[in-house]
Design an enzyme around this catalytic site. Structure first.
Site, PDB file in Angstrom:
ATOM      1  N   ASP A  94       0.871  -1.184   0.000  1.00  0.00           N
ATOM      2  CA  ASP A  94       0.000   0.000   0.000  1.00  0.00           C
ATOM      3  C   ASP A  94       0.904   1.230   0.000  1.00  0.00           C
ATOM      4  O   ASP A  94       1.318   1.723   1.038  1.00  0.00           O
ATOM      5  CB  ASP A  94      -0.914  -0.034   1.227  1.00  0.00           C
ATOM      6  CG  ASP A  94      -1.925   1.095   1.202  1.00  0.00           C
ATOM      7  OD1 ASP A  94      -1.993   1.811   0.188  1.00  0.00           O
ATOM      8  OD2 ASP A  94      -2.650   1.253   2.199  1.00  0.00           O
ATOM      9  N   ALA A  95       1.231   1.664  -1.215  1.00  0.00           N
ATOM     10  CA  ALA A  95       2.208   2.748  -1.387  1.00  0.00           C
ATOM     11  C   ALA A  95       1.595   3.986  -2.050  1.00  0.00           C
ATOM     12  O   ALA A  95       2.195   5.060  -2.024  1.00  0.00           O
ATOM     13  CB  ALA A  95       3.389   2.239  -2.214  1.00  0.00           C
ATOM     14  N   LYS A  96       0.434   3.821  -2.657  1.00  0.00           N
ATOM     15  CA  LYS A  96      -0.295   4.906  -3.325  1.00  0.00           C
ATOM     16  C   LYS A  96       0.628   5.745  -4.207  1.00  0.00           C
ATOM     17  O   LYS A  96       0.752   6.959  -4.040  1.00  0.00           O
ATOM     18  CB  LYS A  96      -1.031   5.772  -2.292  1.00  0.00           C
ATOM     19  CG  LYS A  96      -2.049   4.949  -1.500  1.00  0.00           C
ATOM     20  CD  LYS A  96      -2.959   5.760  -0.628  1.00  0.00           C
ATOM     21  CE  LYS A  96      -3.956   4.912   0.115  1.00  0.00           C
ATOM     22  NZ  LYS A  96      -3.390   4.006   1.133  1.00  0.00           N
ATOM     23  N   ARG A  97       1.252   5.062  -5.182  1.00  0.00           N
ATOM     24  CA  ARG A  97       2.186   5.738  -6.086  1.00  0.00           C
ATOM     25  C   ARG A  97       1.473   6.210  -7.355  1.00  0.00           C
ATOM     26  O   ARG A  97       0.254   6.112  -7.462  1.00  0.00           O
ATOM     27  CB  ARG A  97       3.353   4.798  -6.429  1.00  0.00           C
ATOM     28  CG  ARG A  97       4.154   4.345  -5.226  1.00  0.00           C
ATOM     29  CD  ARG A  97       4.806   5.510  -4.518  1.00  0.00           C
ATOM     30  NE  ARG A  97       4.957   5.231  -3.101  1.00  0.00           N
ATOM     31  CZ  ARG A  97       6.104   4.940  -2.487  1.00  0.00           C
ATOM     32  NH1 ARG A  97       7.220   4.896  -3.138  1.00  0.00           N
ATOM     33  NH2 ARG A  97       6.125   4.711  -1.192  1.00  0.00           N
TER      34      ARG A  97
END
Ligand code: OMP
Length: 271
Positions: A94-97
């Protein structure tokens, strides 16, 4: 991992639970702080106690990046431990890149190749050419934010754009992108009343649903309106499971919380 393999695991375990590994050193049991790698030891104990109850784990990278190189090493050890001991479990970075194309390609390499996660969360704001580099990876999944669990979701996501809410535009537009079969979407559990409309646009896609537990979302409502013919849901709880106790029994307490959600899911799957 393919979505067919994920669905098979859901049916085998009677669970579509995702456990969020959001490790905060201020919240974990104090005795772990004396160990060389408290973050990894915490995760290992949680995984050992809960892996039979869930089909996915989701470390949010913020909780690792916050501790610098040591945090990143703990993240690497965690994904290696999962891939070695529980290769059937779906893993979510879960890095929301999301960035211009060549930068997104490097983000995708970091999470799909170097760390060997099955999926990564991505923000859609920069559009098609920022997401397609992630979608190009075979048997990897890009989980794009659609309608998030927080209050700020109403700032932009539900605003009308060309006569339609922005989150609906995101769903409708992205389903025609190249390799869109590798797309999943984030929809918050706190937005249960939106699931029926969302399913009209993407009847079969997997949805990652955070927001049960600490944020107050309701599992039954999500299932009622959000479940597809092939289940199509991964319901995440992080704090509600992993911080059930901060004593030496923390892993067992987490397993009890996870078992409670798994049993609710089993009832839904068999009804
Ligand atoms: P708990 O509220 O502790 O269960 O944690 C929720 C987890 O899901 C955190 O890692 C959040 O960053 C993440 N999340 C949301 O809470 N809301 C969203 O809309 C999207 C996410 C996410 O992408 O996972």
């Amino acid at each position: 991992m393919t979505t067919q393999q994920l669905t098979a695991q859901i049916k085998k375990k009677n669970s579509f639970l995702c456990i969020g590994l959001d490790v905060d050193l201020n919240k974990i049991p104090k005795h772990l702080l004396e160990l060389e790698d408290p973050i990894f030891e915490f995760n290992k104990a949680i995984i050992d106690a809960t892996h039979h109850l869930c089909v996915a784990y989701k470390p949010n990278t913020a909780f690792y990046e916050a501790y610098g190189i040591k945090g990143w090493q703990a993240l690497e050890k965690t994904i290696k431990y999962l891939n070695k001991n529980h290769p059937e479990i779906f893993t979510i970075a879960d890095a929301k890149r999301g960035d211009i194309g060549n930068t997104s390609t490097m983000y995708a390499k970091a999470f799909f190749e170097d760390l060997a996660f099955d999926s990564v969360t991505v923000a859609p704001y920069m559009g098609k050419d920022s997401v397609e580099p992630f979608l190009a990876f075979k048997n990897k999944h890009t989980i794009m934010l659609a309608l998030t669990s927080n209050q700020g979701a109403f700032d932009f996501q539900t605003k009308q754009v060309d006569g339609k809410e922005l989150y609906k535009q995101v769903l409708e537009t992205s389903k025609n992108w190249e390799n869109s079969e590798n797309l999943m979407y984030v929809v918050g559990a706190t937005k249960a009343e939106y699931f029926a409309d969302i399913r009209k646009i993407i009847p079969n896609s997997f949805l990652l649903v955070p927001g049960v537990g600490a944020q107050g979302g309701n599992l039954q409502d999500v299932c009622k309106y959000g479940m597809s013919d092939n289940v199509g849901l991964l319901i995440n709880s992080s704090r509600g499971i992993i911080y059930a106790s901060n004593n030496k029994d923390f892993a067992q307490a987490a397993a009890t919380k996870a078992a409670d959600l798994q049993q609710q899911m089993e009832v839904v799957l068999n009804s």
